[in-house]
Design a protein around this motif. Sequence first.
Motif, mmCIF file in Angstrom:
data_model
loop_
_atom_site.group_PDB
_atom_site.id
_atom_site.type_symbol
_atom_site.label_atom_id
_atom_site.label_comp_id
_atom_site.label_asym_id
_atom_site.label_seq_id
_atom_site.Cartn_x
_atom_site.Cartn_y
_atom_site.Cartn_z
ATOM 1 N N GLY A 1 13.812 -11.712 19.994
ATOM 2 C CA GLY A 1 12.480 -11.390 20.483
ATOM 3 C C GLY A 1 12.421 -10.210 21.425
ATOM 4 N N TYR A 2 13.492 -9.412 21.496
ATOM 5 C CA TYR A 2 13.505 -8.265 22.401
ATOM 6 C C TYR A 2 14.053 -7.025 21.682
ATOM 7 C CZ TYR A 2 12.878 -11.812 26.003
ATOM 8 O OH TYR A 2 12.401 -12.862 26.748
ATOM 9 N N ASP B 1 9.773 -6.469 25.324
ATOM 10 C CA ASP B 1 9.373 -7.723 24.697
ATOM 11 C C ASP B 1 8.763 -7.439 23.329
ATOM 12 O OD1 ASP B 1 7.938 -10.129 24.020
ATOM 13 O OD2 ASP B 1 8.063 -10.704 26.121
ATOM 14 N N ASN C 1 6.987 -9.834 21.562
ATOM 15 C CA ASN C 1 5.998 -10.850 21.217
ATOM 16 C C ASN C 1 4.985 -10.295 20.227
ATOM 17 O OD1 ASN C 1 6.943 -13.058 22.673
ATOM 18 N ND2 ASN C 1 5.954 -12.377 24.552
ATOM 19 N N ASP C 2 4.601 -9.044 20.407
ATOM 20 C CA ASP C 2 3.823 -8.298 19.430
ATOM 21 C C ASP C 2 4.752 -7.223 18.881
ATOM 22 O OD1 ASP C 2 2.180 -6.714 17.916
ATOM 23 O OD2 ASP C 2 0.673 -6.377 19.478
ATOM 24 N N HIS D 1 6.475 -4.259 24.564
ATOM 25 C CA HIS D 1 6.096 -4.138 25.975
ATOM 26 C C HIS D 1 7.368 -4.063 26.821
ATOM 27 C CE1 HIS D 1 4.295 -4.648 29.860
ATOM 28 N NE2 HIS D 1 4.863 -5.833 30.043
#
Length: 513
Positions: free
Chosen positions: A138-139, A156, A158-159, A164
């Motif tokens: 996830g990174y 990040d 997440n999207d 981000h």
Amino acid sequence: MRTFLFLLLPGCLFAQLHLQQIGHLPYAPVSLAGCWHYVDSTGGEYALVGTSIGLSIVDLHDPTQPVERFTIPGPQSNWREVKTHGGFAYFGSEAEGSGITIVDLRPLPDTVFWKVWYGDGLFDSLVVRSHTVQAADGYLYIFGGGNVTNGAIIADLNDPWNPHILSKYTNNYVHDGLLRGDTLWTSEIYQGQFGVVDIFDRTNPQLIITNPTPGAFNHNCDLSPDGKTLFTTDEKSNAPLGAFDVSNLANITLLDTYKPSRKPTFEVHNVRVKGNYLVNPSYGGQLTIVDATLPDNLIETAWVVVGNSLVWDADPYLPSGIIFASAKNEGLFIFQPTYQHAAWLEGIVTDSVTGLPVTNALAVVLNDTTNRDNTDFFGVYKTGSALPGNYDITFSRDGYESKTITDVVLQTNLITTLNVVLKPLSVGVKDVAALNYFEVSPRIFQSSLTVNCASRYLGGTLSISNMQGRVFKQQVIQNTTTQLEDLQNLPVGSYIMSIHAGGSFYTLKLIKD
């Protein structure tokens, strides 16, 4: 330490060993860099290939006939690296202003979508270039990242279309990185070391420890599946791949080194771990596979030479089991590998007169590629062969009669033990006095020792270690008579006194009473 002597011997004139080329896609005049794999929702396999003008997406449905399906442009650069996460690819280059290109691969095999990302928030427009990227758990990790940091950027996902940025690691320049759980292993090329970074809190990476690599120019690294052994490469001519025991970070130990057998002065560029094997794209057009089941006895079991330019990277991770490799000037190659275990040979070399270990003796597997090893402080050598069979093994060292053991049977996936006794050459009194004089008294000691030696050893090093190799005292030889004091606190037992000077090793056994 594993090295190779390249000889063209009968039975060794292979075009390749255990790496069968089944496909090829030329790109000239475009050059190639990094590569990575992708599998679409239908099970279709792809090679994602960094080129000097962007990213090439190659369909490997029929690996004997690779087909480029899509190209994504990028600024001209000799460096371009790519990794995937989920259904997305992330690639960047050293070209100023290249940013990170994000590719939505999910519509494959029909199409792809892409955009260029330059950072966000406080770092908006600041991610201008990169050397390498990694994506895991996830990174997104960006190394050699230009204006933001020359270390590592952690973002990040997440999207995944809009990363981000959470933090940056700035202790040293990071050329590449490896992720395993909550640990980042950094290749800090200009410091000549790898680093171990705690990233449990991705907003606050913390350096744990650094360790030098054999060639002091660490390009990349990879971990064994159990996480106990780190394999490192150094991008320097004649530098070996290193295998480190990292099970205890307070006591990191170099276990063995390896160089490609065909062109040993041309170093491994990237090491990729596949189970107990190392897949090694290398300079000099080489691709090799090494059996690392015994990380203290690395044996090359497969090789091919595809040309003369750098084989930049290789990917052994597709479900089909094929390996594809990007040669900078010769194009993309697809191979069917055979992962075969080595036939290992190990033993101890001792002095026929004293019974002590003979250090720095050379053990050579003659009718192989040829594998060889030098005995360590305890007279131990470790080598072997890629193929089973009957081999002649020679043992030699200055000051000793050489010995050849014929028809030694080596078997795949087995360790053959061969202990050898070497007979010292007889020398005259004048030679002993002038050249090789080395005496320690008393042999059974309590608090001090007197060392007398020939002048040839001046500037060398004296060491006292226990039988397990732990060094308790070390001292530079400044005079032909050296006094070693303050030994009373050493535990009672057996010790080895060694003298190391001018590339020569000599040892004597002592007893602490």
